[in-house]
Design an enzyme around this catalytic site. Structure first.
Site, PDB file in Angstrom:
ATOM      1  N   VAL A 134       0.972  -1.170   0.115  1.00  0.00           N
ATOM      2  CA  VAL A 134       0.023  -0.025  -0.070  1.00  0.00           C
ATOM      3  C   VAL A 134       0.756   1.332   0.118  1.00  0.00           C
ATOM      4  CG1 VAL A 134      -1.923   1.137   1.213  1.00  0.00           C
ATOM      5  CG2 VAL A 134      -1.734  -1.274   1.380  1.00  0.00           C
ATOM      6  N   HIS A 135       0.859   2.084  -1.256  1.00  0.00           N
ATOM      7  CA  HIS A 135       1.623   3.356  -1.185  1.00  0.00           C
ATOM      8  C   HIS A 135       1.152   4.524  -1.716  1.00  0.00           C
ATOM      9  CE1 HIS A 135       2.310   2.297  -5.253  1.00  0.00           C
ATOM     10  NE2 HIS A 135       2.832   3.512  -5.575  1.00  0.00           N
ATOM     11  N   ARG A 136       0.012   4.022  -2.467  1.00  0.00           N
ATOM     12  CA  ARG A 136      -0.398   5.500  -3.373  1.00  0.00           C
ATOM     13  C   ARG A 136      -0.995   6.257  -2.432  1.00  0.00           C
ATOM     14  NH1 ARG A 136      -0.379   5.076  -8.930  1.00  0.00           N
ATOM     15  NH2 ARG A 136      -0.236   3.345  -9.707  1.00  0.00           N
ATOM     16  N   ARG A 167       5.981   6.233   3.279  1.00  0.00           N
ATOM     17  CA  ARG A 167       4.831   7.263   3.278  1.00  0.00           C
ATOM     18  C   ARG A 167       3.709   6.557   3.999  1.00  0.00           C
ATOM     19  NH1 ARG A 167       2.324   7.819  -2.243  1.00  0.00           N
ATOM     20  NH2 ARG A 167       3.764   9.613  -2.648  1.00  0.00           N
TER      21      ARG A 167
END
Length: 286
Positions: A134-136, A167
């Site tokens: 998960v990074h967006r 992030r």
């Protein structure tokens, strides 16, 4: 970021005077490289051209559209990418179907995968597991979406290995979000370690475009934590399902996913890079 990159890339181009500038994908550096070259009248070639999510809120969508329209040659990975460019009025003689360079890489490195160091020490034991990434920004910067994703992974009924993007880690910590007990968080891993995780997982849950394809190359079903995807072929083939950030849909999709094989690749024959080189050499000669 893009402005600083454009300025620095321009200095390199003025010094090196290349025959072509080759840009890849949809990152900020892709756009900066394309703009810097175009302003200096250096031919631009875009690898992975023609992809569209049709979501202009994504910075990647802006990058890829502008890079395509600044390019002299556009190397497309799929038929749908060619169709997108045709609809936007880009001349067909600029568009060259080559397949996907990521497929080239996957074929080359698939026998060189490495188990991530420290995985067992972190508490993992050999068993069916979910690989999650998960990074967006659309997921990490929206507390509601991030909570739904964690809840969905927590209710999937399987252990989850989550290499945590900086992030995402910062967002979880800043909001004080709890991590479900079945999720094992590890540090980000290298490419060969990521291949091992993708091949050995039962299902992959991700918001990454690249990981969606790598899941397909690995024969692993993919649950995409987004509302749309550039890789529509995988959805049409039934090996990728879009669930957005809905906890119930995430859990249900993971539970119903099954490994697959024998599905023909829509990403070419594994020789995309060679075709790109031949096209660049031929264009220079003309």
């Amino acid at each position: 970021m893009t402005g600083r990159q454009l300025e620095a890339i321009e200095e390199v181009l003025l010094q090196e005077k290349p025959d072509w500038v080759l840009v890849y994908g949809d990152t900020n550096s892709t756009l900066a490289g394309a703009l810097a070259a175009a302003k200096l009248h250096i031919p631009v070639a875009h690898v992975e051209a023609g992809l569209r999510s049709f979501n202009r809120k994504m910075p990647e969508e802006i990058n890829r559209v502008l890079a395509d329209h600044a390019s002299n040659l556009l190397f497309t990975p799929t038929e749908s990418a060619q169709e997108n460019l045709a609809r936007e009025g880009i001349e067909c003689d600029k568009v060259i179907p080559v397949g996907d360079v990521m497929y080239d890489v996957a074929l080359y490195y698939r026998d060189k995968a490495l188990m991530p160091k420290g995985l067992i020490e972190n508490g993992w034991v050999a068993q069916p597991f979910v690989l999650a990434t998960v990074h967006r920004a659309e997921n990490t910067d929206d507390e509601g979406r991030l909570m739904q994703i964690l809840e969905g992974l927590g209710g999937c009924g399987l252990p989850v290995i989550l290499p945590l993007h900086p992030r995402t880690r910062g967002s979880i910590q800043a909001r004080g979000l709890g991590i479900p007990e079945n999720i094992l968080i590890i540090d980000p891993v290298g490419y060969l370690e990521m291949i091992w995780l993708e091949v050995n997982s039962s299902v992959i849950a991700t918001d990454s475009g690249g990981v969606q394809k790598e899941a397909f190359f690995s024969g692993t079903p993919c649950v995409t934590l987004r509302d749309e995807t550039e890789w529509v072929e995988l959805v049409h083939l039934g090996v990728n399902v879009l669930v957005g950030a809905d906890a119930g849909k995430i859990s249900a999709a993971i539970k119903s996913s099954k490994k697959f094989d024998g599905v023909e690749s829509p990403y070419g024959d594994g020789h995309a890079a060679e075709k790109i080189v031949r096209a660049l050499v031929a264009s220079r000669g003309s």
